[in-house]
Write an enzyme that holds these catalytic residues in place. Structure first.
Site, mmCIF file in Angstrom:
data_model
loop_
_atom_site.group_PDB
_atom_site.id
_atom_site.type_symbol
_atom_site.label_atom_id
_atom_site.label_comp_id
_atom_site.label_asym_id
_atom_site.label_seq_id
_atom_site.Cartn_x
_atom_site.Cartn_y
_atom_site.Cartn_z
ATOM 1 N N LYS A 96 0.872 -1.180 0.000
ATOM 2 C CA LYS A 96 0.000 0.000 0.000
ATOM 3 C C LYS A 96 0.904 1.223 0.000
ATOM 4 C CE LYS A 96 -2.756 2.713 3.088
ATOM 5 N NZ LYS A 96 -3.382 2.823 4.399
ATOM 6 N N GLY A 157 -7.198 8.891 10.542
ATOM 7 C CA GLY A 157 -7.353 8.855 11.993
ATOM 8 C C GLY A 157 -8.421 9.778 12.538
ATOM 9 N N ALA A 183 -9.037 5.402 5.153
ATOM 10 C CA ALA A 183 -8.791 6.587 5.984
ATOM 11 C C ALA A 183 -10.053 7.375 6.277
ATOM 12 C CB ALA A 183 -7.750 7.514 5.359
ATOM 13 N N GLY A 184 -10.272 7.595 7.536
ATOM 14 C CA GLY A 184 -11.341 8.486 7.981
ATOM 15 C C GLY A 184 -12.666 7.820 8.284
ATOM 16 N N ASN A 205 -8.758 1.312 10.601
ATOM 17 C CA ASN A 205 -7.809 1.049 11.682
ATOM 18 C C ASN A 205 -8.212 1.831 12.938
ATOM 19 O OD1 ASN A 205 -4.189 0.661 11.760
ATOM 20 N ND2 ASN A 205 -5.539 0.898 13.488
ATOM 21 N N THR A 206 -8.162 3.165 12.824
ATOM 22 C CA THR A 206 -8.420 4.002 14.000
ATOM 23 C C THR A 206 -9.825 3.792 14.566
ATOM 24 O OG1 THR A 206 -6.876 5.640 13.173
ATOM 25 C CG2 THR A 206 -8.447 6.387 14.830
#
Lengths: 256, 64
Positions: A96, A157, A183-184, A205-206
């Site tokens: 990635k 994040g 992301a996000g 992830n976050t």
């Protein structure tokens, strides 16, 4: 649904949930992978801590595809170096690409990302570039040999959800590669919405790492992603521009 | 001096394998790059760090 496969660089997956492994204990990874139903997990490459004998790889169940990222890279050249080191670590050919020059908003550098994609695709990597959703850049990534395109939903994040929704939809409509929203994404409902739009997969992830119960949230995301995918395949019902449309017969009323 | 992961060390003359053993690093879990060239694992026993080398020793960590 059983035949509904996600194909990235010729590799087939059934899960459409790509799991991050950052910001939580590696001891939680196995349960997270299981509850997420994930078949791909992302990793980062960093200078080795010589005191540490444990490896994160020991905690990742067998059969899960490793997707190392190039985080920390500020240029295409640095991303290429990190990708080659990751391959040397024995994780396969997936990478990635993540290139950032901006440390405040952590936005990807699209131009450098296209350059790194071209170099690494030529070297036989399955290249999955993280990018700011821009149709022209996405087309450049296709031409450079990307195996998927990973537009951001909102800053990394942030858990803010689909801030770039309109532009991701354009990529889904125009680009003939899996569009993986990365992301996000902060909530299962946002993941579900992206899947309803036709995204091929979700990377998170976050949202999990900062949840009260990581494993339960992994399961919630899995269900949301599956629901969104199913809705997309089923074809969403139309939206009226105005007025109403009864679901019940408009005849046979008791007062007729 | 040999610069390893940003720090000056006196590892000149040591092989990669010797360095990893001295620092307690499991060779299976790292990748080693010298002067921006990756050293294949099969050459850890025979590759000797030289004065002025810049070396990176990396491993996987959690990440998105």
């Amino acid at each position: 649904m059983d035949n509904d496969k996600l194909i990235i660089g010729g590799h087939e997956f059934h899960s459409r949930f790509i799991l991050g492994s950052g910001k939580y204990s590696m001891r939680l990874i196995e349960a997270a992978v299981r509850d997420a139903g994930a078949e791909i997990i992302t990793l980062a490459v960093r200078r080795a801590n010589t005191k540490q004998q444990e490896s994160i790889l020991d905690y990742i169940p067998e059969g899960v595809t490793l997707l190392p990222n190039t985080s920390g890279a500020r240029t295409a050249e640095e991303a290429v170096r990190i990708a080659r080191l990751a391959r040397e670590l024995g994780c396969g050919d997936f990478v990635k690409i993540e290139i950032m020059r901006d440390s405040k908003y952590l936005l990807p550098d699209n131009q450098e990302t296209v350059r790194a994609t071209e170099i690494l695709a030529k070297e036989g990597f399955v290249v999955m570039p993280y990018m700011y959703p821009d149709l022209n850049v996405a087309r450049d990534l296709v031409n450079a040999g990307a195996a998927a395109v990973m537009p951001l939903a909102s800053p990394i994040g942030s858990n803010k959800g689909l801030a770039s929704k309109e532009f991701i939809q354009i990529l889904i409509d125009e680009i003939d590669l899996p569009i993986i929203v990365d992301a996000g994404i902060g909530r299962p409902s946002q993941a579900c919405e992206a899947m309803e739009m036709g995204a091929a997969a979700i990377m998170a992830n976050t949202a999990l790492a900062t949840a009260g119960d990581l494993s339960m949230m992994a399961s919630a995301f899995r269900q949301a992603i599956e629901a969104g995918r199913k809705a997309y395949l089923a074809g969403l019902g139309r939206v009226l521009t105005r007025g109403a449309s009864a679901s019940d017969p408009l005849t046979g009323f008791l007062h007729d | 001096m040999v610069k390893i992961n940003g720090a000056d060390t006196d590892m000149a003359g040591k092989t990669v394998s010797e360095y990893l053993a001295l620092t307690g690093c499991n060779p299976k879990l790292v990748a080693v790059e010298r002067n921006e060239e990756i050293i294949p694992k099969a050459q850890y026993d025979t590759t000797v760090f030289e004065d002025g080398d810049t070396v990176e020793v990396v491993s996987f960590v959690g990440g998105g």
